[in-house]
Scaffold this motif. Structure first.
Motif, PDB file in Angstrom:
ATOM      1  N   GLY A  84       1.036  -1.125   0.066  1.00 10.70           N
ATOM      2  CA  GLY A  84      -0.077   0.125   0.179  1.00 10.70           C
ATOM      3  C   GLY A  84       0.860   1.305   0.032  1.00 10.70           C
ATOM      4  N   PRO A  85       0.170   2.295  -0.330  1.00 11.93           N
ATOM      5  CA  PRO A  85       0.995   3.584  -0.506  1.00 11.93           C
ATOM      6  C   PRO A  85       1.617   4.056   0.810  1.00 11.93           C
ATOM      7  N   PHE A  86       1.058   3.803   1.860  1.00 13.39           N
ATOM      8  CA  PHE A  86       1.543   4.138   3.207  1.00 13.39           C
ATOM      9  C   PHE A  86       2.423   3.122   4.124  1.00 13.39           C
ATOM     10  N   ASP A  87       2.416   1.905   3.607  1.00 15.17           N
ATOM     11  CA  ASP A  87       2.845   0.849   4.237  1.00 15.17           C
ATOM     12  C   ASP A  87       4.556   0.416   4.145  1.00 15.17           C
ATOM     13  N   ALA A 106       6.736  10.136  -2.662  1.00  9.80           N
ATOM     14  CA  ALA A 106       5.693  10.668  -3.830  1.00  9.80           C
ATOM     15  C   ALA A 106       4.297   9.730  -3.762  1.00  9.80           C
ATOM     16  N   VAL A 107       4.675   8.374  -3.752  1.00 10.81           N
ATOM     17  CA  VAL A 107       3.400   7.599  -3.699  1.00 10.81           C
ATOM     18  C   VAL A 107       2.588   7.828  -2.460  1.00 10.81           C
ATOM     19  N   ALA A 108       3.058   8.306  -1.306  1.00 11.68           N
ATOM     20  CA  ALA A 108       2.185   8.516  -0.315  1.00 11.68           C
ATOM     21  C   ALA A 108       1.363   9.955  -0.574  1.00 11.68           C
ATOM     22  N   ALA A 109       2.126  10.839  -1.082  1.00 18.21           N
ATOM     23  CA  ALA A 109       1.455  12.354  -1.440  1.00 18.21           C
ATOM     24  C   ALA A 109       0.286  12.110  -2.707  1.00 18.21           C
ATOM     25  N   LEU A 110       0.784  11.135  -3.652  1.00 20.25           N
ATOM     26  CA  LEU A 110      -0.209  11.045  -4.646  1.00 20.25           C
ATOM     27  C   LEU A 110      -1.479  10.408  -4.117  1.00 20.25           C
ATOM     28  N   ALA A 111      -1.367   9.316  -3.033  1.00 23.51           N
ATOM     29  CA  ALA A 111      -2.341   8.700  -2.571  1.00 23.51           C
ATOM     30  C   ALA A 111      -3.087   9.715  -1.700  1.00 23.51           C
ATOM     31  N   VAL A 112      -2.521  10.592  -1.040  1.00 22.27           N
ATOM     32  CA  VAL A 112      -3.510  11.989  -0.441  1.00 22.27           C
ATOM     33  C   VAL A 112      -4.137  12.668  -1.457  1.00 22.27           C
ATOM     34  N   VAL A 113      -3.627  12.894  -2.636  1.00 26.68           N
ATOM     35  CA  VAL A 113      -4.277  13.781  -3.438  1.00 26.68           C
ATOM     36  C   VAL A 113      -5.537  12.876  -4.052  1.00 26.68           C
ATOM     37  N   ASP A 151       3.994  -6.545  -9.447  1.00 27.71           N
ATOM     38  CA  ASP A 151       2.754  -6.656 -10.000  1.00 27.71           C
ATOM     39  C   ASP A 151       1.406  -6.402  -9.019  1.00 27.71           C
ATOM     40  N   GLU A 152       1.976  -6.749  -7.523  1.00 31.13           N
ATOM     41  CA  GLU A 152       1.033  -6.487  -6.458  1.00 31.13           C
ATOM     42  C   GLU A 152       1.005  -5.075  -6.021  1.00 31.13           C
ATOM     43  N   PHE A 153       2.305  -4.398  -6.142  1.00 29.30           N
ATOM     44  CA  PHE A 153       2.663  -2.867  -6.069  1.00 29.30           C
ATOM     45  C   PHE A 153       1.830  -2.024  -6.961  1.00 29.30           C
ATOM     46  N   VAL A 154       1.780  -2.554  -8.261  1.00 29.39           N
ATOM     47  CA  VAL A 154       1.256  -1.774  -9.402  1.00 29.39           C
ATOM     48  C   VAL A 154      -0.408  -1.899  -9.061  1.00 29.39           C
ATOM     49  N   ALA A 155      -0.688  -3.195  -8.850  1.00 27.47           N
ATOM     50  CA  ALA A 155      -2.320  -3.295  -8.544  1.00 27.47           C
ATOM     51  C   ALA A 155      -2.867  -2.386  -7.431  1.00 27.47           C
ATOM     52  N   ALA A 156      -1.956  -2.230  -6.264  1.00 30.92           N
ATOM     53  CA  ALA A 156      -2.333  -1.645  -5.174  1.00 30.92           C
ATOM     54  C   ALA A 156      -2.627  -0.164  -5.707  1.00 30.92           C
ATOM     55  N   ALA A 211      -3.322   0.926  -8.958  1.00 27.31           N
ATOM     56  CA  ALA A 211      -4.207   1.022  -9.837  1.00 27.31           C
ATOM     57  C   ALA A 211      -5.512   1.786  -9.459  1.00 27.31           C
ATOM     58  N   PRO A 212      -6.152   1.756  -8.269  1.00 29.16           N
ATOM     59  CA  PRO A 212      -7.242   2.869  -8.112  1.00 29.16           C
ATOM     60  C   PRO A 212      -6.913   4.052  -7.960  1.00 29.16           C
ATOM     61  N   ILE A 213      -5.817   4.416  -7.360  1.00 31.71           N
ATOM     62  CA  ILE A 213      -5.190   5.614  -7.203  1.00 31.71           C
ATOM     63  C   ILE A 213      -4.745   6.302  -8.854  1.00 31.71           C
ATOM     64  N   ARG A 214      -4.395   5.542  -9.548  1.00 33.54           N
ATOM     65  CA  ARG A 214      -4.082   6.049 -10.919  1.00 33.54           C
ATOM     66  C   ARG A 214      -5.482   6.122 -11.564  1.00 33.54           C
ATOM     67  N   ALA A 215      -6.484   5.593 -11.597  1.00 31.95           N
ATOM     68  CA  ALA A 215      -7.902   5.790 -12.043  1.00 31.95           C
ATOM     69  C   ALA A 215      -8.363   6.930 -11.606  1.00 31.95           C
ATOM     70  N   ALA A 216      -8.387   7.340 -10.490  1.00 33.51           N
ATOM     71  CA  ALA A 216      -8.774   8.503  -9.641  1.00 33.51           C
ATOM     72  C   ALA A 216      -7.977   9.613 -10.138  1.00 33.51           C
ATOM     73  N   LEU A 217      -6.721   9.562 -10.455  1.00 38.55           N
ATOM     74  CA  LEU A 217      -5.806  10.806 -10.686  1.00 38.55           C
ATOM     75  C   LEU A 217      -6.320  10.909 -12.184  1.00 38.55           C
ATOM     76  N   ALA A 218      -6.329  10.006 -12.826  1.00 39.92           N
ATOM     77  CA  ALA A 218      -6.425  10.054 -14.440  1.00 39.92           C
ATOM     78  C   ALA A 218      -7.947  10.776 -14.799  1.00 39.92           C
ATOM     79  N   ASP A 219      -8.872  10.548 -13.754  1.00 39.23           N
ATOM     80  CA  ASP A 219     -10.285  11.219 -14.153  1.00 39.23           C
ATOM     81  C   ASP A 219     -10.592  12.090 -12.831  1.00 39.23           C
ATOM     82  N   PRO A 220      -9.803  13.172 -12.488  1.00 31.98           N
ATOM     83  CA  PRO A 220      -9.924  13.965 -11.145  1.00 31.98           C
ATOM     84  C   PRO A 220     -11.396  14.480 -10.982  1.00 31.98           C
ATOM     85  N   THR A 221     -12.221  14.565 -12.010  1.00 28.57           N
ATOM     86  CA  THR A 221     -13.684  15.061 -11.772  1.00 28.57           C
ATOM     87  C   THR A 221     -14.621  14.050 -11.260  1.00 28.57           C
TER      88      THR A 221
END
Length: 146
Positions: free
Chosen positions: A7-10, A55-62, A122-127, A129-139
Protein backbone atom coordinates in the motif's frame (compact mmCIF):
# COMPACT_ATOMS: atom_id res chain seq x y z
CA UNK A 1 13.25 -0.07 2.27
CA UNK A 2 11.34 -1.09 5.35
CA UNK A 3 7.99 -2.12 3.90
CA UNK A 4 5.36 -4.37 5.39
CA UNK A 5 2.82 -4.25 2.57
CA UNK A 6 2.41 -2.81 -0.95
CA UNK A 7 0.00 0.00 0.00
CA UNK A 8 1.03 3.62 -0.54
CA UNK A 9 1.55 4.24 3.18
CA UNK A 10 2.94 0.83 4.15
CA UNK A 11 6.66 1.59 4.43
CA UNK A 12 8.92 3.48 6.81
CA UNK A 13 9.55 6.42 4.49
CA UNK A 14 5.87 6.98 3.72
CA UNK A 15 4.88 6.62 7.38
CA UNK A 16 7.53 9.16 8.40
CA UNK A 17 6.39 11.55 5.66
CA UNK A 18 2.77 11.20 6.83
CA UNK A 19 3.82 11.99 10.39
CA UNK A 20 5.56 15.13 9.12
CA UNK A 21 2.44 16.08 7.22
CA UNK A 22 0.38 15.66 10.40
CA UNK A 23 2.82 17.83 12.35
CA UNK A 24 2.76 20.61 9.75
CA UNK A 25 0.29 23.45 10.00
CA UNK A 26 -2.87 22.93 7.93
CA UNK A 27 -1.84 25.83 5.70
CA UNK A 28 1.53 24.21 4.93
CA UNK A 29 0.27 20.70 4.15
CA UNK A 30 -0.69 21.30 0.50
CA UNK A 31 2.82 22.63 -0.17
CA UNK A 32 4.39 19.52 1.37
CA UNK A 33 2.24 17.29 -0.83
CA UNK A 34 3.21 19.26 -3.92
CA UNK A 35 6.91 19.24 -2.96
CA UNK A 36 6.93 15.44 -2.61
CA UNK A 37 5.38 15.07 -6.05
CA UNK A 38 7.69 17.59 -7.71
CA UNK A 39 10.77 15.97 -6.19
CA UNK A 40 9.91 12.66 -7.85
CA UNK A 41 9.01 14.23 -11.20
CA UNK A 42 12.16 16.29 -11.50
CA UNK A 43 14.60 13.49 -10.69
CA UNK A 44 16.91 12.59 -13.54
CA UNK A 45 17.71 9.12 -14.79
CA UNK A 46 17.45 7.49 -11.35
CA UNK A 47 14.76 8.00 -8.72
CA UNK A 48 15.88 6.92 -5.27
CA UNK A 49 13.39 4.92 -3.21
CA UNK A 50 12.95 7.63 -0.54
CA UNK A 51 11.56 10.37 -2.75
CA UNK A 52 9.66 7.67 -4.64
CA UNK A 53 7.97 6.39 -1.48
CA UNK A 54 7.14 9.93 -0.35
CA UNK A 55 5.66 10.67 -3.76
CA UNK A 56 3.49 7.55 -3.63
CA UNK A 57 2.14 8.61 -0.23
CA UNK A 58 1.54 12.15 -1.53
CA UNK A 59 -0.27 10.98 -4.64
CA UNK A 60 -2.45 8.74 -2.51
CA UNK A 61 -3.34 11.82 -0.44
CA UNK A 62 -4.26 13.69 -3.62
CA UNK A 63 -6.36 10.78 -4.91
CA UNK A 64 -8.21 10.56 -1.57
CA UNK A 65 -9.45 14.11 -2.17
CA UNK A 66 -10.93 13.33 -5.58
CA UNK A 67 -14.51 12.23 -6.29
CA UNK A 68 -14.51 8.45 -6.25
CA UNK A 69 -10.87 8.35 -5.19
CA UNK A 70 -9.73 5.59 -2.85
CA UNK A 71 -9.85 6.62 0.80
CA UNK A 72 -6.64 6.99 2.74
CA UNK A 73 -7.77 4.52 5.36
CA UNK A 74 -4.47 2.91 6.32
CA UNK A 75 -3.41 3.28 9.94
CA UNK A 76 -0.19 4.74 8.52
CA UNK A 77 -1.96 7.41 6.45
CA UNK A 78 -1.95 10.97 7.79
CA UNK A 79 -4.06 11.08 10.96
CA UNK A 80 -5.81 14.31 9.98
CA UNK A 81 -6.97 12.62 6.77
CA UNK A 82 -8.22 9.42 8.37
CA UNK A 83 -10.09 11.59 10.89
CA UNK A 84 -11.97 13.26 8.03
CA UNK A 85 -9.76 16.31 7.54
CA UNK A 86 -9.34 17.78 4.09
CA UNK A 87 -6.79 19.86 2.24
CA UNK A 88 -7.37 22.60 -0.28
CA UNK A 89 -5.25 21.35 -3.16
CA UNK A 90 -4.40 23.20 -6.37
CA UNK A 91 -6.40 22.04 -9.39
CA UNK A 92 -3.23 20.98 -11.23
CA UNK A 93 -2.13 18.55 -8.50
CA UNK A 94 -3.86 15.44 -9.89
CA UNK A 95 -1.95 15.82 -13.18
CA UNK A 96 1.32 16.32 -11.29
CA UNK A 97 0.52 13.30 -9.11
CA UNK A 98 -0.12 11.18 -12.20
CA UNK A 99 3.27 12.23 -13.60
CA UNK A 100 4.90 11.32 -10.28
CA UNK A 101 3.21 7.92 -10.32
CA UNK A 102 4.46 7.29 -13.85
CA UNK A 103 7.98 8.23 -12.72
CA UNK A 104 7.84 5.91 -9.71
CA UNK A 105 6.86 2.99 -11.95
CA UNK A 106 9.26 3.81 -14.81
CA UNK A 107 12.69 2.38 -15.55
CA UNK A 108 15.27 3.93 -13.28
CA UNK A 109 13.03 3.93 -10.20
CA UNK A 110 14.63 2.25 -7.22
CA UNK A 111 11.24 1.73 -5.60
CA UNK A 112 9.97 -0.23 -8.61
CA UNK A 113 13.26 -2.15 -8.72
CA UNK A 114 12.95 -3.10 -5.04
CA UNK A 115 9.38 -4.36 -5.51
CA UNK A 116 10.50 -6.26 -8.60
CA UNK A 117 13.40 -7.87 -6.71
CA UNK A 118 10.97 -8.88 -3.96
CA UNK A 119 8.74 -10.50 -6.59
CA UNK A 120 5.87 -8.15 -5.74
CA UNK A 121 5.96 -5.51 -8.47
CA UNK A 122 2.63 -6.69 -9.91
CA UNK A 123 1.04 -6.41 -6.46
CA UNK A 124 2.50 -2.92 -5.98
CA UNK A 125 1.18 -1.78 -9.38
CA UNK A 126 -2.23 -3.33 -8.63
CA UNK A 127 -2.39 -1.53 -5.27
CA UNK A 128 -1.80 1.75 -7.10
CA UNK A 129 -4.37 1.08 -9.86
CA UNK A 130 -7.34 2.69 -8.03
CA UNK A 131 -5.18 5.72 -7.30
CA UNK A 132 -4.14 5.95 -10.95
CA UNK A 133 -7.79 5.75 -12.04
CA UNK A 134 -8.77 8.60 -9.70
CA UNK A 135 -5.85 10.77 -10.79
CA UNK A 136 -6.61 10.14 -14.47
CA UNK A 137 -10.23 11.24 -13.96
CA UNK A 138 -10.03 13.93 -11.25
CA UNK A 139 -13.63 15.06 -11.75
CA UNK A 140 -15.01 11.56 -11.31
CA UNK A 141 -16.89 11.90 -14.60
CA UNK A 142 -16.12 8.34 -15.72
CA UNK A 143 -18.03 6.96 -12.75
CA UNK A 144 -21.15 8.97 -13.59
CA UNK A 145 -23.76 7.08 -15.59
CA UNK A 146 -25.70 9.16 -18.06
Amino acid sequence: MGAWAVGPFDNDTAADWCASLDEASPERRPLLVEQALREAVREGDFLDSWPGAKAVAALAVVAAHLPGGPPADSVYAPDFLTAGGRLTLPAELPALALRALDRVLADGSELAELWDEAGELDEFVAALAPIRAALADPTGAAGVEG
